[in-house]
Design a protein around this motif. Structure first.
Motif, PDB file in Angstrom:
ATOM      1  N   PHE A  45      60.179   3.494  41.966  1.00 34.62           N
ATOM      2  CA  PHE A  45      61.837   3.407  41.950  1.00 34.62           C
ATOM      3  C   PHE A  45      62.131   2.428  42.925  1.00 34.62           C
ATOM      4  CE2 PHE A  45      60.483   6.436  45.160  1.00 34.62           C
ATOM      5  CZ  PHE A  45      61.405   6.008  46.302  1.00 34.62           C
ATOM      6  N   ASP A  46      63.647   2.118  42.788  1.00 36.87           N
ATOM      7  CA  ASP A  46      64.325   1.229  43.565  1.00 36.87           C
ATOM      8  C   ASP A  46      65.898   1.801  43.535  1.00 36.87           C
ATOM      9  OD1 ASP A  46      64.888  -0.903  45.232  1.00 36.87           O
ATOM     10  OD2 ASP A  46      65.045  -2.442  43.968  1.00 36.87           O
ATOM     11  N   HIS A  47      66.554   1.558  44.498  1.00 41.75           N
ATOM     12  CA  HIS A  47      67.953   1.926  44.550  1.00 41.75           C
ATOM     13  C   HIS A  47      68.695   0.916  45.444  1.00 41.75           C
ATOM     14  CE1 HIS A  47      66.799   3.619  48.580  1.00 41.75           C
ATOM     15  NE2 HIS A  47      68.006   3.776  48.745  1.00 41.75           N
ATOM     16  N   LEU A  50      76.716   0.070  45.102  1.00 40.59           N
ATOM     17  CA  LEU A  50      77.786  -0.947  44.363  1.00 40.59           C
ATOM     18  C   LEU A  50      79.252  -0.290  44.864  1.00 40.59           C
ATOM     19  CD1 LEU A  50      76.337  -1.615  40.879  1.00 40.59           C
ATOM     20  CD2 LEU A  50      76.315  -2.999  42.801  1.00 40.59           C
ATOM     21  N   ASN A  51      79.925  -1.270  45.095  1.00 41.96           N
ATOM     22  CA  ASN A  51      81.415  -0.618  45.451  1.00 41.96           C
ATOM     23  C   ASN A  51      82.319  -1.127  44.551  1.00 41.96           C
ATOM     24  OD1 ASN A  51      80.807   0.256  48.294  1.00 41.96           O
ATOM     25  ND2 ASN A  51      80.574  -1.688  49.119  1.00 41.96           N
ATOM     26  N   GLY A  52      83.551  -0.648  44.541  1.00 42.76           N
ATOM     27  CA  GLY A  52      84.604  -0.998  43.744  1.00 42.76           C
ATOM     28  C   GLY A  52      84.438  -0.754  42.069  1.00 42.76           C
ATOM     29  N   PRO A  53      84.003   0.472  41.721  1.00 42.86           N
ATOM     30  CA  PRO A  53      84.109   1.862  42.521  1.00 42.86           C
ATOM     31  C   PRO A  53      82.891   1.928  43.233  1.00 42.86           C
ATOM     32  CG  PRO A  53      83.740   2.377  39.944  1.00 42.86           C
ATOM     33  CD  PRO A  53      83.815   0.771  40.064  1.00 42.86           C
ATOM     34  N   HIS A  54      82.547   3.217  43.988  1.00 46.02           N
ATOM     35  CA  HIS A  54      81.211   3.263  45.027  1.00 46.02           C
ATOM     36  C   HIS A  54      80.438   3.697  43.944  1.00 46.02           C
ATOM     37  CE1 HIS A  54      83.383   2.604  48.510  1.00 46.02           C
ATOM     38  NE2 HIS A  54      84.453   3.553  48.235  1.00 46.02           N
ATOM     39  N   ARG A  55      79.072   3.430  43.810  1.00 41.27           N
ATOM     40  CA  ARG A  55      78.138   3.888  42.681  1.00 41.27           C
ATOM     41  C   ARG A  55      76.798   3.859  43.443  1.00 41.27           C
ATOM     42  NH1 ARG A  55      79.639  -0.861  38.834  1.00 41.27           N
ATOM     43  NH2 ARG A  55      80.644  -1.305  41.108  1.00 41.27           N
ATOM     44  N   LEU A  56      76.084   4.783  43.214  1.00 43.39           N
ATOM     45  CA  LEU A  56      74.499   4.492  43.423  1.00 43.39           C
ATOM     46  C   LEU A  56      73.763   4.300  42.177  1.00 43.39           C
ATOM     47  CD1 LEU A  56      71.861   4.827  45.179  1.00 43.39           C
ATOM     48  CD2 LEU A  56      72.196   7.556  44.679  1.00 43.39           C
ATOM     49  N   VAL A  57      72.853   3.379  42.189  1.00 45.95           N
ATOM     50  CA  VAL A  57      72.292   2.854  41.304  1.00 45.95           C
ATOM     51  C   VAL A  57      70.556   3.004  41.428  1.00 45.95           C
ATOM     52  CG1 VAL A  57      71.310   1.014  39.812  1.00 45.95           C
ATOM     53  CG2 VAL A  57      73.713   1.214  40.354  1.00 45.95           C
ATOM     54  N   VAL A  58      70.025   3.703  40.580  1.00 49.36           N
ATOM     55  CA  VAL A  58      68.432   4.095  40.825  1.00 49.36           C
ATOM     56  C   VAL A  58      67.822   3.569  39.498  1.00 49.36           C
ATOM     57  CG1 VAL A  58      66.879   5.901  41.180  1.00 49.36           C
ATOM     58  CG2 VAL A  58      69.110   6.235  42.121  1.00 49.36           C
ATOM     59  N   ASP A  59      66.837   2.616  39.857  1.00 51.20           N
ATOM     60  CA  ASP A  59      66.047   2.201  38.909  1.00 51.20           C
ATOM     61  C   ASP A  59      64.620   2.990  38.794  1.00 51.20           C
ATOM     62  OD1 ASP A  59      67.726   0.463  37.758  1.00 51.20           O
ATOM     63  OD2 ASP A  59      67.272  -1.202  39.228  1.00 51.20           O
TER      64      ASP A  59
END
Length: 438
Positions: A45-47, A50-59
């Motif tokens: 995995f990787d993570h 991001l902002n605007g809006p706030h996001r957590l991305v998990v690959d």
């Protein structure tokens, strides 16, 4: 030829999709939200945020998903939406968690354990790490006196179910129910106050449990559990305290934390802070503190076992010693209560009943009261109540009545009236009353 082509496609598919996301579980707590991704195999995995809006991305590398997002139970105020998105690499799977605020995620894999397979755990700590005071029954203590504080730790919780009974009941639910019952009983007692280390179904780090107790100024920590063994035969409750070997190992860790010892050890900590880091003097003070806590733990455990023996079956009639993380605090007497064996079918059913849970809670309360009546800490309402032939001066405050004052000290209105030669139930603000010891 067609069969060979089908086999080739299957092998390609297996190579591309080496893993599978099987489920997503969310566990909100007062301090953080934990996300658990149930995986078919060990995740790569990787993570990133991001902002605007706030996001957590998990690959998730070489992963496919069968998760139905609409079926995910989400009661976290931090996570507003869960969705997938186009991955950066072919064959990967991208998860997006839309959040209400910026966070610093902690992401780590877990190997299979118990009923769980491979997992990827994501902890999202809230920005405000100050723990909000729990809504408890705070009884106003008389001037110069304080309530005796009992921290109650419901074992396991959230992602950690604890032991699982033959009928698939989880230890974490039983421990929380007994803990709530005990807290309710304690908060009804004049001079006593309860603090819960967890108030819902979420996980609390083992080290954090004693920290919560310490911040609340606890005089005692009780950790509630339900025992389990592979053999379904054993039954009965038991009480455990920290073994000397564990105490000695923990001592080494505490010696490295000179900066925190002042707040941990109260008056002793003030002396330690003036030793200029002298390790021998520091160890002496810590030895004394831990020895006292362990001695008090043993004495309290005997009172609790005596009360539990009146209402439930005991597995061990003497306190047992074990190397348990939740008991390691050097400055707070700490006990682990095994309420019974959830692995025993008969006792599993008992532990689920309200009447049995109430019996256990009542026995624990009676054990606490029995010990502290004989050994009340200085400056507590309990000490004022038990001093034979003594009295304390109480100044009547706004909103107080004789009945309120009598309940606070655990004595009758008539006793206060007789001791102060009062002919009426009316008292005035500023009036000084002599409260007799019980």
């Amino acid at each position: 030829m067609r069969a060979l082509l089908g086999l080739f496609c299957l092998l390609c598919s297996v190579g591309t999709w080496a893993n599978q996301l099987e489920g997503i579980r969310i566990w909100p707590s007062p301090d953080s939200t934990r996300i658990v991704l149930d995986m078919q195999g060990s995740p790569r995995f990787d993570h990133f945020m991001l902002n605007g809006p706030h996001r957590l991305v998990v690959d998730l590398a070489q992963t496919r998903s069968q998760v139905n997002f609409s079926a995910i139970k989400n009661s976290s105020e931090l996570i507003t939406r869960i969705r997938d998105s186009k991955p950066a690499q072919p064959g990967s799977y991208r998860l997006v968690f839309e959040l209400t605020t910026q966070v610093k995620p902690v992401v780590f894999p877990l190997a299979p354990a118990g009923n769980y397979g491979h997992r990827l755990v994501i902890d999202l700590p809230y920005q405000d790490q100050s723990r909000k005071p729990e809504p408890a029954v705070h009884k106003l203590a008389p001037a110069g006196l304080r309530e005796l504080v009992v921290a109650i730790d419901a074992g396991h919780g959230g992602e950690d179910p604890g032991a699982v009974g033959p009928k698939k009941n989880h230890e974490k639910h039983i421990t929380l129910s007994i803990s709530r019952r005990l807290a309710e009983l304690i908060n009804k007692e004049p001079g006593l106050r309860a603090v819960l280390t967890r108030t819902g179904d979420y996980y609390v780090n083992l080290n954090q449990r004693s920290e919560i107790a310490r911040k609340a100024g606890a005089d005692l920590l009780l950790s509630i559990h339900a025992d389990s063994v592979a053999n379904q035969g054993p039954r009965g409750a038991s009480v455990w305290l920290l073994s000397s070997n564990r105490a000695n190992r923990e001592m080494a860790g505490w010696l490295e934390k000179q900066e925190r010892q002042s707040e941990l050890l109260g008056g002793v900590g003030e002396v330690i802070s003036q030793t200029d880091g002298n390790p021998y003097l520091t160890r002496t003070f810590l030895d004394l503190s831990m020895d006292r806590a362990r001695a008090d733990s043993y004495a309290i455990s005997e009172h609790i076992l005596a009360e539990m023996a009146k209402v439930v079956r005991l597995h061990k009639r003497k306190p047992e010693h074990a190397s348990l993380a939740v008991l390691k605090s050097p400055d707070i007497p700490s006990l682990l209560i095994e309420a019974g064996f959830i692995s025993n079918p008969h006792e599993e059913q008992l532990l689920l009943t309200s009447s049995h849970q109430q019996k256990i809670a009542r026995a624990l309360l009676n054990g606490i009261k029995s010990y502290y009546r004989q050994n009340p800490p200085n400056g507590t309402m309990m000490a004022a109540k038990v001093a034979p032939g003594s009295s304390i001066r109480h100044t009547v405050r706004n909103g107080e009545s004789l009945s309120v004052i009598a309940k606070r000290y655990g004595i009758s209105v008539n006793r206060i009236k007789g001791h102060n030669d009062l002919r009426s139930d009316v008292v005035r603000v500023g009036q000084i009353l002599n409260i007799p010891g019980s």
